[in-house]
Design an enzyme around this catalytic site. Sequence first.
Site, PDB file in Angstrom:
ATOM      1  N   ASP A  89       5.332   9.977  -5.817  1.00  0.00           N
ATOM      2  CA  ASP A  89       4.983   8.422  -5.323  1.00  0.00           C
ATOM      3  C   ASP A  89       4.963   8.401  -3.536  1.00  0.00           C
ATOM      4  O   ASP A  89       5.920   9.192  -3.175  1.00  0.00           O
ATOM      5  CB  ASP A  89       5.685   7.205  -5.909  1.00  0.00           C
ATOM      6  N   GLU A 151      10.350   6.932  -6.895  1.00  0.00           N
ATOM      7  CA  GLU A 151      11.328   7.154  -6.012  1.00  0.00           C
ATOM      8  C   GLU A 151      11.647   6.088  -4.953  1.00  0.00           C
ATOM      9  O   GLU A 151      12.729   5.818  -4.499  1.00  0.00           O
ATOM     10  CB  GLU A 151      11.382   8.612  -5.493  1.00  0.00           C
TER      11      GLU A 151
HETATM   12 ZN    ZN Z   1      10.797  10.666  -0.201  1.00  0.00          ZN
END
Ligand code: ZN
Length: 405
Positions: A89, A151
């Site tokens: 992401d 994340e």
């Molecule tokens: Zn990163």
Amino acid sequence: MSVGALRSGTAAEGAEPSAELLRLLADLIAIPSISAVSNLPVVDYIETYLAGHGVTSRRLYNAASDKASLLATIGPADAPGLALSAHTDVVPVEGQNWSSPPFTATIRDGKLYGRGSSDMKGFLATVLAAVPDFVRHATRRPVHLCFSYDEEVGCAGAPDLVAATAALAVPPVLCLVGEPSSLKVARAHKGKFANRLIITGKGGHSALPHRAANAVNAAAKIVVGLEAIGASLATITDDAFEPPYTTVHVGALHGGTALNLVPDRAVLDYEVRTIPGADAVAIKARIDALVAEVRASLKAQAPEADIVVEPISAYPGLDTPADLPAAAKLARLAGSNEAPITLAYGTEAGLYDEAGIATLVCGPGDIARAHKADEWIGLDELARAEHLMHRLALALGDTPSDPLF
Ligand SMILES: [Zn+2]
């Protein structure tokens, strides 16, 4: 300049990345996998690419089945190996003033621009470009590819992936998280937890505050209390970090609408960044006790008042020993003999560490360019990362001149 027709051939030891790496990176950047949307298009892409090289991968879906991590093993699954970790992401581009379209890889003056180029599709593309190398060379030790989602919104996707990695028939003995570190080997970073407090008071006219319960006043008490807790924690230091102590920070406080009204609602976001050895659970308990005290006084003014705590994100710190032999070896393979550094930002590395897998952070690019307009990665940085991957592949082979472990 577009990436497609840019270069040909490979860059075995040159100062330029291979055409294949640039192609993969351009493709990955073109899939706008911001954390707010499904990452399945990027998962499809990676899965298809791996399958094209004879590598099967396993999806680990989230509860809604609209996001997934990927786990793949190349080489002998019955031997201890190396995990390479990346997140799929990226952060959003809204409100940012880009010089070129953020989801189109654009090369200018030796730099490749695009969302995620540094954080961390540059590393992801480098790992993918090295897959043929790993297939060919990783015959003595396996490499495990661990690609997560979410994340950027608090390491939400990694725990399942880390658990699956640790539960492999033979778990990896070393994990390399490729967050941007300018290819320096990093061994430690602070842990973090962040929470939102939703404070509900009782509204009323400002002329009659004694009949109301002021949510902003309650929030202010909590801010002062958090500052005091922060001051008490600052006495315990670890010089490996800047600042060398645990920090308590209030990042947002919203409340009230007009001067003549007693505010019935305030929202406060705080975070705590802990040095290794700090007891995050105990710190959280102190903060919860502070919140409970303010809640009780607010309820004494209005029984319907309340303070609700909503977790925003949390991840453990990383504290790999500086003398881990693999750290020096990895640095050598990355072309440096610097001692391992510590990072000012957090990663998924602490989760792998917590699962018993020795973990280091080392990736191309610079965190200072991440999350901003005109995020870029140097072609030279990609080339160096590509060399590192090649050397890692050889280090996993039958007759490594310099085995990693
Ligand atoms: Zn990163």
